[in-house]
Design an enzyme around this catalytic site. Sequence first.
Site, PDB file in Angstrom:
ATOM      1  N   ILE A  10     -10.966  -3.811   2.760  1.00 17.25           N
ATOM      2  CA  ILE A  10      -9.892  -4.767   3.080  1.00 17.25           C
ATOM      3  C   ILE A  10      -9.500  -4.713   4.568  1.00 17.25           C
ATOM      4  CG2 ILE A  10      -7.857  -3.299   2.593  1.00 17.25           C
ATOM      5  CD1 ILE A  10      -6.793  -5.746   0.921  1.00 17.25           C
ATOM      6  N   VAL A  32      -6.753   3.143  -0.404  1.00 15.80           N
ATOM      7  CA  VAL A  32      -6.640   2.002   0.505  1.00 15.80           C
ATOM      8  C   VAL A  32      -5.502   2.212   1.520  1.00 15.80           C
ATOM      9  CG1 VAL A  32      -5.146   0.564  -0.975  1.00 15.80           C
ATOM     10  CG2 VAL A  32      -6.757  -0.515   0.582  1.00 15.80           C
ATOM     11  N   ASP A  33      -4.457   2.892   1.101  1.00 15.88           N
ATOM     12  CA  ASP A  33      -3.313   3.215   1.981  1.00 15.88           C
ATOM     13  C   ASP A  33      -3.807   4.010   3.199  1.00 15.88           C
ATOM     14  OD1 ASP A  33      -0.708   3.446   2.809  1.00 15.88           O
ATOM     15  OD2 ASP A  33      -0.097   4.870   1.253  1.00 15.88           O
ATOM     16  N   SER A 120      -2.919  -0.255  -7.895  1.00 15.22           N
ATOM     17  CA  SER A 120      -2.718   0.709  -9.007  1.00 15.22           C
ATOM     18  C   SER A 120      -3.986   1.138  -9.730  1.00 15.22           C
ATOM     19  CB  SER A 120      -1.710   0.181 -10.057  1.00 15.22           C
ATOM     20  OG  SER A 120      -0.389   0.274  -9.562  1.00 15.22           O
ATOM     21  N   THR A 121      -5.154   0.559  -9.377  1.00 11.21           N
ATOM     22  CA  THR A 121      -6.352   0.886 -10.177  1.00 11.21           C
ATOM     23  C   THR A 121      -7.137   2.088  -9.646  1.00 11.21           C
ATOM     24  OG1 THR A 121      -7.882  -0.585  -8.978  1.00 11.21           O
ATOM     25  CG2 THR A 121      -6.626  -1.536 -10.823  1.00 11.21           C
ATOM     26  N   GLY A 122      -6.616   2.727  -8.585  1.00 14.16           N
ATOM     27  CA  GLY A 122      -7.277   3.918  -8.049  1.00 14.16           C
ATOM     28  C   GLY A 122      -6.572   5.169  -8.532  1.00 14.16           C
TER      29      GLY A 122
HETATM   30  P1  ADP Z   1      -3.237   3.158  -6.163  1.00  8.80           P
HETATM   31  O1  ADP Z   1      -2.518   4.432  -5.814  1.00  8.80           O
HETATM   32  O2  ADP Z   1      -2.341   1.950  -6.161  1.00  8.80           O
HETATM   33  O3  ADP Z   1      -4.078   3.290  -7.390  1.00  8.80           O
HETATM   34  P2  ADP Z   1      -5.623   3.403  -4.487  1.00  8.80           P
HETATM   35  O4  ADP Z   1      -5.731   3.215  -3.022  1.00  8.80           O
HETATM   36  O5  ADP Z   1      -5.941   4.744  -5.043  1.00  8.80           O
HETATM   37  O6  ADP Z   1      -4.165   2.891  -4.886  1.00  8.80           O
HETATM   38  O7  ADP Z   1      -6.555   2.366  -5.214  1.00  8.80           O
HETATM   39  C1  ADP Z   1      -6.311   0.983  -5.297  1.00  8.80           C
HETATM   40  C2  ADP Z   1      -7.625   0.253  -5.173  1.00  8.80           C
HETATM   41  O8  ADP Z   1      -8.006   0.198  -3.797  1.00  8.80           O
HETATM   42  C3  ADP Z   1      -8.775   0.910  -5.913  1.00  8.80           C
HETATM   43  O9  ADP Z   1      -9.436  -0.075  -6.711  1.00  8.80           O
HETATM   44  C4  ADP Z   1      -9.683   1.416  -4.802  1.00  8.80           C
HETATM   45  O10 ADP Z   1     -11.053   1.342  -5.185  1.00  8.80           O
HETATM   46  C5  ADP Z   1      -9.387   0.415  -3.709  1.00  8.80           C
HETATM   47  N1  ADP Z   1      -9.700   0.787  -2.319  1.00  8.80           N
HETATM   48  C6  ADP Z   1      -9.839   2.015  -1.753  1.00  8.80           C
HETATM   49  N2  ADP Z   1     -10.139   1.902  -0.437  1.00  8.80           N
HETATM   50  C7  ADP Z   1     -10.197   0.560  -0.168  1.00  8.80           C
HETATM   51  C8  ADP Z   1     -10.477  -0.227   0.990  1.00  8.80           C
HETATM   52  N3  ADP Z   1     -10.762   0.323   2.169  1.00  8.80           N
HETATM   53  N4  ADP Z   1     -10.434  -1.593   0.874  1.00  8.80           N
HETATM   54  C9  ADP Z   1     -10.151  -2.178  -0.311  1.00  8.80           C
HETATM   55  N5  ADP Z   1      -9.873  -1.497  -1.425  1.00  8.80           N
HETATM   56  C10 ADP Z   1      -9.904  -0.143  -1.360  1.00  8.80           C
END
Ligand code: ADP
Length: 174
Positions: A10, A32-33, A120-122
Amino acid sequence: MEIAIIKGDITKIPVDAIVNAANTSLLGGGGVDGAIHQAGGLSILEDCQKIRNKQGGCQVGEAVITTAGHLPAKFVIHTVGPVWNNGKSNEETLLATAYLNSLRLAVENEIESISFPNISTGIYKFPKEKAAEIAIRTVKEFLKTNDKITKVIFVCFDEGNFIIYNDLLTKIKI
Ligand code: ADP
């Protein structure tokens, strides 16, 4: 109005606003954060600190907006999705609220294009199919009555979510 599904990172896709799946502290985390703060630089964290000083963070389902730093966007909208707790803690409504408040904040800031990760899916372990259905339904319902946002991109990082989103996008009719 267009809804697109892209498989990728993203932080690499140009839009007006990138949505971050943040946590309530707004201080950054994994997934992603972490990727957003890493790629966007310190100015995002500085804006998050200011919001913390004012309101103590961001509650589950709420959304706040900051600069996008070095990212190819004008803003980052930080929202906090729910941690999955076997469906016993109002998770479905809270996830829909996170999408809805992000979209509302986008409209308030005259944002036309917005990208969402699969909130929320990670680390938060929300079942992927259920989360995708909520995301797509909430966005479609919102776009039906709002014409200010012209493009929504669901950015899927993992293959599983990419397949689910492609399968559900046309199936979910509003
Ligand atoms: P949460 O704590 O809300 O579950 P996460 O970051 O662990 O957040 O995961 C949310 C989604 O973001 C997951 O599906 C993960 O695969 C995805 N994700 C992780 N890194 C990236 C990225 N660089 N760009 C887009 N999506 C990502």
